[in-house]
Design a protein around this motif. Sequence first.
Motif, PDB file in Angstrom:
ATOM      1  N   TYR A  47      42.451 -30.267   6.229  1.00 26.85           N
ATOM      2  CA  TYR A  47      43.004 -29.490   7.340  1.00 26.85           C
ATOM      3  C   TYR A  47      42.124 -28.302   7.722  1.00 26.85           C
ATOM      4  CZ  TYR A  47      47.331 -32.171   7.030  1.00 26.85           C
ATOM      5  OH  TYR A  47      48.249 -33.193   7.054  1.00 26.85           O
ATOM      6  N   THR A  48      41.163 -27.964   6.882  1.00 33.01           N
ATOM      7  CA  THR A  48      40.309 -26.822   7.215  1.00 33.01           C
ATOM      8  C   THR A  48      39.388 -27.109   8.388  1.00 33.01           C
ATOM      9  OG1 THR A  48      38.519 -27.437   5.680  1.00 33.01           O
ATOM     10  CG2 THR A  48      40.322 -26.100   4.794  1.00 33.01           C
ATOM     11  N   VAL A  49      39.164 -28.396   8.709  1.00 28.83           N
ATOM     12  CA  VAL A  49      38.290 -28.711   9.843  1.00 28.83           C
ATOM     13  C   VAL A  49      39.071 -28.793  11.150  1.00 28.83           C
ATOM     14  CG1 VAL A  49      36.673 -29.926   8.359  1.00 28.83           C
ATOM     15  CG2 VAL A  49      38.455 -31.236   9.550  1.00 28.83           C
ATOM     16  N   ILE A  50      40.391 -28.665  11.069  1.00 30.55           N
ATOM     17  CA  ILE A  50      41.227 -28.721  12.271  1.00 30.55           C
ATOM     18  C   ILE A  50      41.361 -27.304  12.811  1.00 30.55           C
ATOM     19  CG2 ILE A  50      43.494 -29.321  13.192  1.00 30.55           C
ATOM     20  CD1 ILE A  50      43.755 -31.313  10.861  1.00 30.55           C
ATOM     21  N   LYS A  51      40.779 -27.047  13.944  1.00 34.34           N
ATOM     22  CA  LYS A  51      40.714 -25.692  14.483  1.00 34.34           C
ATOM     23  C   LYS A  51      41.695 -25.527  15.649  1.00 34.34           C
ATOM     24  CE  LYS A  51      37.180 -24.764  11.776  1.00 34.34           C
ATOM     25  NZ  LYS A  51      37.288 -23.840  10.625  1.00 34.34           N
ATOM     26  N   SER A  52      42.949 -25.929  15.429  1.00 35.19           N
ATOM     27  CA  SER A  52      43.894 -25.928  16.546  1.00 35.19           C
ATOM     28  C   SER A  52      44.243 -24.523  17.018  1.00 35.19           C
ATOM     29  CB  SER A  52      45.170 -26.679  16.164  1.00 35.19           C
ATOM     30  OG  SER A  52      45.732 -26.164  14.977  1.00 35.19           O
ATOM     31  N   GLY A 212      46.487 -33.936  13.644  1.00 34.58           N
ATOM     32  CA  GLY A 212      46.778 -33.280  12.378  1.00 34.58           C
ATOM     33  C   GLY A 212      47.405 -31.916  12.609  1.00 34.58           C
ATOM     34  N   CYS A 213      48.460 -31.634  11.869  1.00 28.86           N
ATOM     35  CA  CYS A 213      49.190 -30.374  12.062  1.00 28.86           C
ATOM     36  C   CYS A 213      48.630 -29.308  11.123  1.00 28.86           C
ATOM     37  CB  CYS A 213      50.682 -30.584  11.808  1.00 28.86           C
ATOM     38  SG  CYS A 213      51.664 -29.088  12.007  1.00 28.86           S
ATOM     39  N   PHE A 214      47.806 -28.432  11.651  1.00 33.99           N
ATOM     40  CA  PHE A 214      47.188 -27.368  10.858  1.00 33.99           C
ATOM     41  C   PHE A 214      48.245 -26.444  10.263  1.00 33.99           C
ATOM     42  CE2 PHE A 214      45.687 -22.978  10.635  1.00 33.99           C
ATOM     43  CZ  PHE A 214      44.581 -23.105   9.811  1.00 33.99           C
ATOM     44  N   ASP A 215      49.339 -26.220  10.984  1.00 32.22           N
ATOM     45  CA  ASP A 215      50.328 -25.220  10.584  1.00 32.22           C
ATOM     46  C   ASP A 215      51.346 -25.734   9.572  1.00 32.22           C
ATOM     47  OD1 ASP A 215      49.659 -22.883  12.447  1.00 32.22           O
ATOM     48  OD2 ASP A 215      49.762 -24.592  13.809  1.00 32.22           O
ATOM     49  N   ALA A 217      53.889 -28.003   9.951  1.00 36.33           N
ATOM     50  CA  ALA A 217      55.258 -28.181  10.443  1.00 36.33           C
ATOM     51  C   ALA A 217      55.640 -29.648  10.590  1.00 36.33           C
ATOM     52  CB  ALA A 217      55.419 -27.477  11.795  1.00 36.33           C
ATOM     53  N   LYS A 218      54.656 -30.505  10.790  1.00 33.75           N
ATOM     54  CA  LYS A 218      54.934 -31.923  11.010  1.00 33.75           C
ATOM     55  C   LYS A 218      55.114 -32.646   9.675  1.00 33.75           C
ATOM     56  CE  LYS A 218      51.713 -34.867  12.199  1.00 33.75           C
ATOM     57  NZ  LYS A 218      50.693 -35.646  12.928  1.00 33.75           N
ATOM     58  N   ALA A 219      56.069 -33.555   9.632  1.00 32.41           N
ATOM     59  CA  ALA A 219      56.377 -34.288   8.401  1.00 32.41           C
ATOM     60  C   ALA A 219      55.426 -35.466   8.223  1.00 32.41           C
ATOM     61  CB  ALA A 219      57.830 -34.764   8.411  1.00 32.41           C
ATOM     62  N   SER A 220      54.211 -35.169   7.808  1.00 30.17           N
ATOM     63  CA  SER A 220      53.297 -36.223   7.364  1.00 30.17           C
ATOM     64  C   SER A 220      53.439 -36.323   5.851  1.00 30.17           C
ATOM     65  CB  SER A 220      51.856 -35.921   7.778  1.00 30.17           C
ATOM     66  OG  SER A 220      51.446 -34.646   7.333  1.00 30.17           O
ATOM     67  N   VAL A 221      53.371 -37.551   5.319  1.00 27.15           N
ATOM     68  CA  VAL A 221      53.775 -37.747   3.926  1.00 27.15           C
ATOM     69  C   VAL A 221      52.787 -37.177   2.914  1.00 27.15           C
ATOM     70  CG1 VAL A 221      55.295 -39.697   4.407  1.00 27.15           C
ATOM     71  CG2 VAL A 221      52.873 -40.118   3.885  1.00 27.15           C
ATOM     72  N   ASP A 222      51.568 -36.817   3.343  1.00 27.05           N
ATOM     73  CA  ASP A 222      50.698 -36.089   2.417  1.00 27.05           C
ATOM     74  C   ASP A 222      51.320 -34.759   2.032  1.00 27.05           C
ATOM     75  OD1 ASP A 222      49.969 -35.691   5.307  1.00 27.05           O
ATOM     76  OD2 ASP A 222      48.808 -34.038   4.463  1.00 27.05           O
ATOM     77  N   ARG A 223      52.191 -34.218   2.900  1.00 23.21           N
ATOM     78  CA  ARG A 223      52.875 -32.960   2.623  1.00 23.21           C
ATOM     79  C   ARG A 223      54.291 -33.169   2.081  1.00 23.21           C
ATOM     80  NH1 ARG A 223      50.236 -30.490   7.727  1.00 23.21           N
ATOM     81  NH2 ARG A 223      48.951 -28.817   6.863  1.00 23.21           N
ATOM     82  N   THR A 224      55.050 -34.083   2.674  1.00 20.62           N
ATOM     83  CA  THR A 224      56.470 -34.202   2.338  1.00 20.62           C
ATOM     84  C   THR A 224      56.734 -35.025   1.085  1.00 20.62           C
ATOM     85  OG1 THR A 224      56.687 -36.129   3.805  1.00 20.62           O
ATOM     86  CG2 THR A 224      57.193 -33.954   4.744  1.00 20.62           C
ATOM     87  N   HIS A 225      55.864 -35.990   0.769  1.00 18.06           N
ATOM     88  CA  HIS A 225      56.158 -36.924  -0.315  1.00 18.06           C
ATOM     89  C   HIS A 225      55.160 -36.887  -1.463  1.00 18.06           C
ATOM     90  CE1 HIS A 225      58.917 -38.480   2.682  1.00 18.06           C
ATOM     91  NE2 HIS A 225      59.429 -39.305   1.791  1.00 18.06           N
ATOM     92  N   TRP A 226      53.859 -36.812  -1.163  1.00 17.23           N
ATOM     93  CA  TRP A 226      52.899 -36.990  -2.245  1.00 17.23           C
ATOM     94  C   TRP A 226      52.892 -35.868  -3.279  1.00 17.23           C
ATOM     95  CZ3 TRP A 226      51.655 -41.173  -4.273  1.00 17.23           C
ATOM     96  CH2 TRP A 226      51.616 -42.337  -3.497  1.00 17.23           C
ATOM     97  N   PRO A 227      53.118 -34.602  -2.924  1.00 12.35           N
ATOM     98  CA  PRO A 227      53.241 -33.597  -3.988  1.00 12.35           C
ATOM     99  C   PRO A 227      54.391 -33.905  -4.948  1.00 12.35           C
ATOM    100  CG  PRO A 227      52.843 -32.543  -1.877  1.00 12.35           C
ATOM    101  CD  PRO A 227      53.112 -33.989  -1.583  1.00 12.35           C
ATOM    102  N   ILE A 228      55.516 -34.373  -4.408  1.00 16.62           N
ATOM    103  CA  ILE A 228      56.655 -34.748  -5.253  1.00 16.62           C
ATOM    104  C   ILE A 228      56.305 -35.971  -6.092  1.00 16.62           C
ATOM    105  CG2 ILE A 228      59.054 -35.551  -5.232  1.00 16.62           C
ATOM    106  CD1 ILE A 228      59.384 -34.027  -2.576  1.00 16.62           C
ATOM    107  N   ASN A 229      55.694 -36.968  -5.454  1.00 17.24           N
ATOM    108  CA  ASN A 229      55.360 -38.198  -6.165  1.00 17.24           C
ATOM    109  C   ASN A 229      54.466 -37.922  -7.368  1.00 17.24           C
ATOM    110  OD1 ASN A 229      56.804 -39.552  -4.231  1.00 17.24           O
ATOM    111  ND2 ASN A 229      55.033 -40.421  -3.177  1.00 17.24           N
ATOM    112  N   ARG A 230      53.497 -37.070  -7.182  1.00 17.61           N
ATOM    113  CA  ARG A 230      52.562 -36.802  -8.273  1.00 17.61           C
ATOM    114  C   ARG A 230      53.237 -36.022  -9.403  1.00 17.61           C
ATOM    115  NH1 ARG A 230      46.586 -36.008  -5.644  1.00 17.61           N
ATOM    116  NH2 ARG A 230      46.000 -36.672  -7.746  1.00 17.61           N
ATOM    117  N   LYS A 231      54.172 -35.142  -9.048  1.00 15.72           N
ATOM    118  CA  LYS A 231      54.946 -34.449 -10.088  1.00 15.72           C
ATOM    119  C   LYS A 231      55.832 -35.430 -10.855  1.00 15.72           C
ATOM    120  CE  LYS A 231      55.137 -29.880  -7.924  1.00 15.72           C
ATOM    121  NZ  LYS A 231      55.997 -28.842  -7.292  1.00 15.72           N
TER     122      LYS A 231
END
Length: 545
Positions: A47-52, A212-215, A217-231
């Motif tokens: 997300y660091t390359v997304i300059k929205s 890609g949502c820099f901020d 707010a959008k429910a992409s599963v790299d944010r909503t699911h994968w942190p939980i899955n890995r835990k």
Amino acid sequence: MMSQSNGNKTPDVLIIGAGPSGAVAAKRLAEEGFSVMCLEQGTYPDYTVIKSMEPEFELTKDAHYGWYPNRRKAPSDYPINDEESDVAPLMWNGVGGSSMLYAAAWHRLKPSDFRVRTVDGIADDWPFSYEDLAPYYDRTDVDFSVSGVAGDTCSPHFEVPLPPFPLGDMERRFAAAHDRLGWHWWPGTNAIATVKNGVLEPCVRRGSCLWGCFDGAKASVDRTHWPINRKLGVELVQNARVLRIETDRQGLATGVTYVDRTTGETKFQSASAVVLAANGIGTPRILLNSGRSGAAEGLANSSGLVGKRLMMHPYGTVVGLFDEFFEGWQGPYGQRAYSLEFSETRPDVGFLRGAKWQLMGTGGPLNTTGSFPWGGAGNWGKDFHKEVRRRFGHSAYWAIIAEDLPDEANMVTLDPDLKDSDGMPAPKLIYRASENTRRLLDYNQQKAMESMREAGAYETIVAPIVRETGWHLLGTTVMGNDPERSVVDGFGRSHDVPNLFVFDGSVMPTSGSVNPTGTVAAMALRSAEALIANARDQKVSLSAA
């Protein structure tokens, strides 16, 4: 019998693909104590390359997260021969899958969408009903932080977890126009947080959802699911391109052969059960490439339907130009409002089924110069400055998503010559919009022009079928109760290979006319729970146990 999590190197379930369906299934299986491994050919988005937030965003957005893999050519992408396709496929390969780039417009199929043969005498009925899927829709709506207004009069009634985006001048203009016409409209439902919710921040309305949502707010599963899955203990293996699924003499899946794209090694990973979640192109590609000698048509393909019945939701636009100024570059990008007025079959129109309309802004200044959503080759030439002034802040468009009927002539096959960087045959698409589709789009565009005029547009611009709009890749491993006419059953289990499953949108018998991710996620949850419930009786290969 499938064993539960015991620390062995052979997982209970091996999932191919870390997009929405793979993430949803991994989470539910891990919650029940199953050992789960997921192989993903890409990596996490950067997300660091997304300059929205920067002025140059419109100039740089497609360089990193363009929609079309044949142009983007990222290391995780594979080439797709789409020369014989009316629609170009769009996707993102990496952790989060295409939820990284989706607009997050969130819908449920209508009850009639599960009964198209019963209602209209065409295509197939699903092996389950809307009522069967409704509890899973309810749960995924919460997991994906859906915002909007409950009680849509043209769609199944359900509670929306988060409050809606406020209606702006543009939305109110079209709401009033449709009220005068007596046509349906509804505020947009989106998998975008309007208030802080769990890991998601409130949307600041940059209108950059599709890159890609820099901020956050959008429910992409790299944010909503994968942190939980890995835990929960799910092992996520990145840079792992699956070449084929291996089977034993009894026809059971033993695991997969994949390329470790970090080292270049080809490896075998055993598993008690294998789940495909690689989208409507990637899933049939792997199955077709998994055939042994004497099985030239691939794996799990006794029906001959693997790769057949590709549906891509042909998409047209109607843009309106207005004297009034409104902020058409603000988010949410995907849908400010929508209409299902023409989503069902109507008498005497010359076609079957219907379309969904979603109201969208036309973006920032640079977006006024391109071909999307305007059609044609773009706004360049001697009237360039005049057209930018005329379009920017003075335009809106109806995006028209046509219900795509299944046709076995529309398909994904393996290209005999083209290969990816790991030597795997590339997919080839053969896809032509039917006469029914063309009539459906023409009718809806005529009606959308009427909507634009009623809303005050002094001019309309129509783009009939926009080529680079293949976000929705459906139907290529169809589900059904009859093994001769389907690839998997109603829970995604292969008819031919009892420990092989498909959980993505390729199982859908019909496409409906709404954005499918909500349905794909709900089906993945339902299928994962069926796998859990039947684990005690699950057949597995002894060589994978």
